[in-house]
Design an enzyme around this catalytic site. Sequence first.
Site, PDB file in Angstrom:
ATOM      1  N   LYS A   1      -6.755  -0.693  -5.342  1.00 16.80           N
ATOM      2  CA  LYS A   1      -8.230  -0.723  -5.371  1.00 16.80           C
ATOM      3  C   LYS A   1      -8.792   0.493  -6.128  1.00 16.80           C
ATOM      4  CE  LYS A   1      -8.900  -3.355  -1.083  1.00 16.80           C
ATOM      5  NZ  LYS A   1      -7.536  -3.357  -0.501  1.00 16.80           N
ATOM      6  N   PHE A   2      -8.412   0.596  -7.385  1.00 22.00           N
ATOM      7  CA  PHE A   2      -8.926   1.685  -8.220  1.00 22.00           C
ATOM      8  C   PHE A   2     -10.448   1.628  -8.286  1.00 22.00           C
ATOM      9  CE2 PHE A   2      -4.579   1.127  -9.871  1.00 22.00           C
ATOM     10  CZ  PHE A   2      -4.143   2.446  -9.850  1.00 22.00           C
ATOM     11  N   ALA A   3     -11.079   2.796  -8.297  1.00 25.05           N
ATOM     12  CA  ALA A   3     -12.543   2.823  -8.264  1.00 25.05           C
ATOM     13  C   ALA A   3     -13.092   4.094  -8.893  1.00 25.05           C
ATOM     14  CB  ALA A   3     -13.037   2.684  -6.826  1.00 25.05           C
ATOM     15  N   ASP A   4     -12.618   4.435 -10.096  1.00 20.73           N
ATOM     16  CA  ASP A   4     -13.071   5.672 -10.730  1.00 20.73           C
ATOM     17  C   ASP A   4     -13.232   5.436 -12.233  1.00 20.73           C
ATOM     18  OD1 ASP A   4     -13.714   8.446 -11.015  1.00 20.73           O
ATOM     19  OD2 ASP A   4     -12.383   8.883  -9.316  1.00 20.73           O
TER      20      ASP A   4
ATOM     21  N   THR B   1      -9.732   8.833 -15.262  1.00 20.29           N
ATOM     22  CA  THR B   1      -9.121   9.138 -13.963  1.00 20.29           C
ATOM     23  C   THR B   1      -8.147   8.047 -13.538  1.00 20.29           C
ATOM     24  OG1 THR B   1     -11.039  10.435 -13.264  1.00 20.29           O
ATOM     25  CG2 THR B   1      -9.566   9.642 -11.532  1.00 20.29           C
TER      26      THR B   1
ATOM     27  N   ASP C   1      -1.871  -2.872  -3.905  1.00 19.40           N
ATOM     28  CA  ASP C   1      -3.283  -3.017  -3.554  1.00 19.40           C
ATOM     29  C   ASP C   1      -3.983  -1.654  -3.604  1.00 19.40           C
ATOM     30  OD1 ASP C   1      -5.673  -3.989  -2.613  1.00 19.40           O
ATOM     31  OD2 ASP C   1      -4.952  -4.464  -0.599  1.00 19.40           O
TER      32      ASP C   1
ATOM     33  N   GLN D   1     -12.432  -7.136  10.398  1.00 16.40           N
ATOM     34  CA  GLN D   1     -11.688  -8.137   9.643  1.00 16.40           C
ATOM     35  C   GLN D   1     -12.068  -9.535  10.140  1.00 16.40           C
ATOM     36  OE1 GLN D   1     -10.511  -9.312   7.068  1.00 16.40           O
ATOM     37  NE2 GLN D   1      -8.370  -8.672   6.900  1.00 16.40           N
TER      38      GLN D   1
ATOM     39  N   ARG E   1      -0.889  -9.369   9.090  1.00 17.18           N
ATOM     40  CA  ARG E   1      -0.523  -9.289  10.499  1.00 17.18           C
ATOM     41  C   ARG E   1      -0.063 -10.613  11.092  1.00 17.18           C
ATOM     42  NH1 ARG E   1      -5.714  -5.733  12.228  1.00 17.18           N
ATOM     43  NH2 ARG E   1      -6.432  -6.514  10.212  1.00 17.18           N
TER      44      ARG E   1
ATOM     45  N   HIS F   1       0.890  -1.172   0.000  1.00 19.23           N
ATOM     46  CA  HIS F   1       0.000   0.000   0.000  1.00 19.23           C
ATOM     47  C   HIS F   1       0.921   1.212   0.000  1.00 19.23           C
ATOM     48  CE1 HIS F   1      -4.109  -1.402   0.373  1.00 19.23           C
ATOM     49  NE2 HIS F   1      -3.751  -2.288   1.275  1.00 19.23           N
TER      50      HIS F   1
END
Length: 266
Positions: free
Chosen positions: A96-99, A103, A94, A216, A237, A61
């Site tokens: 997480k494209f969302a457009d 864009t 990671d 989670q 983790r 990230h």
Amino acid sequence: MSALTYSSRATTHPTEVGRNLLSIIAEKQTNLCVSLDLADTEKILSLLDTLGPLICCAKTHVDILPFSGPDAISAFTDRLAALAKQHNFLIFEDRKFADIGSTVKAQYGGGVYKIAQWSHITNAHSVPGPGIIAGLKEVAQEVGQPRGLLMLGEMSSKGNLGGGEYLQKTLEMARGDKEFVMGFIAQCAIPPQDGEDWIVMTPGVNLGSKGDGLGQQYNTPDLVVREKGCDVIIVGRGIIGAADPKATAEEYRKAGWEAYEKRIAA
């Protein structure tokens, strides 16, 4: 659920990145992806130098990391890429494209992170429609190196809106570009049709804990790989928070591989 081996799929998968990932998994006998959700670049690089031989993929990230400027970003991603080459694993940003397509083209190919330059794999939500796939693919083609996309079918957090009809519509969208969409982030195998082969990478894997206080939910490697037919376990983790990350990563590698061997033997 597919009983095909990683090795056989490595020769037939429709995407080049998919074939590369499956080849790495088969060669190193590991279906473990380590999730490095840390805000310390040096710790990430140190961990990857230690864990590299045990993993097939490293999930990052980059936007949670503190950088002093563009030069620091490129120095980090250069070192990250060098470790991936040295230890033979792929990098999965990671994002997480969302457009909309235009864009995400700018987000994937430019900005301060230039994700497409160094990350073999990224992922995207299907909410914007098929334009998001087209936009990301244009950037991938411009890079000139193998790049693959995972679509988010369902997540591991409690109450997530994935699965069911959403997953089905995401699958239909993915079928529009099987040479770029390599698979899914999901909690179970995606039944193929007409010679399809979807690589499913599954977050929320833990050998001990059942969850955290923020929604989670965890499953074991055996449940995820053997029973649900997923391909890659994503562990964060459970490894990076352990007293001995290398020894713990080996436990997960062994558990994930044994679950796979049981699946193909069934």
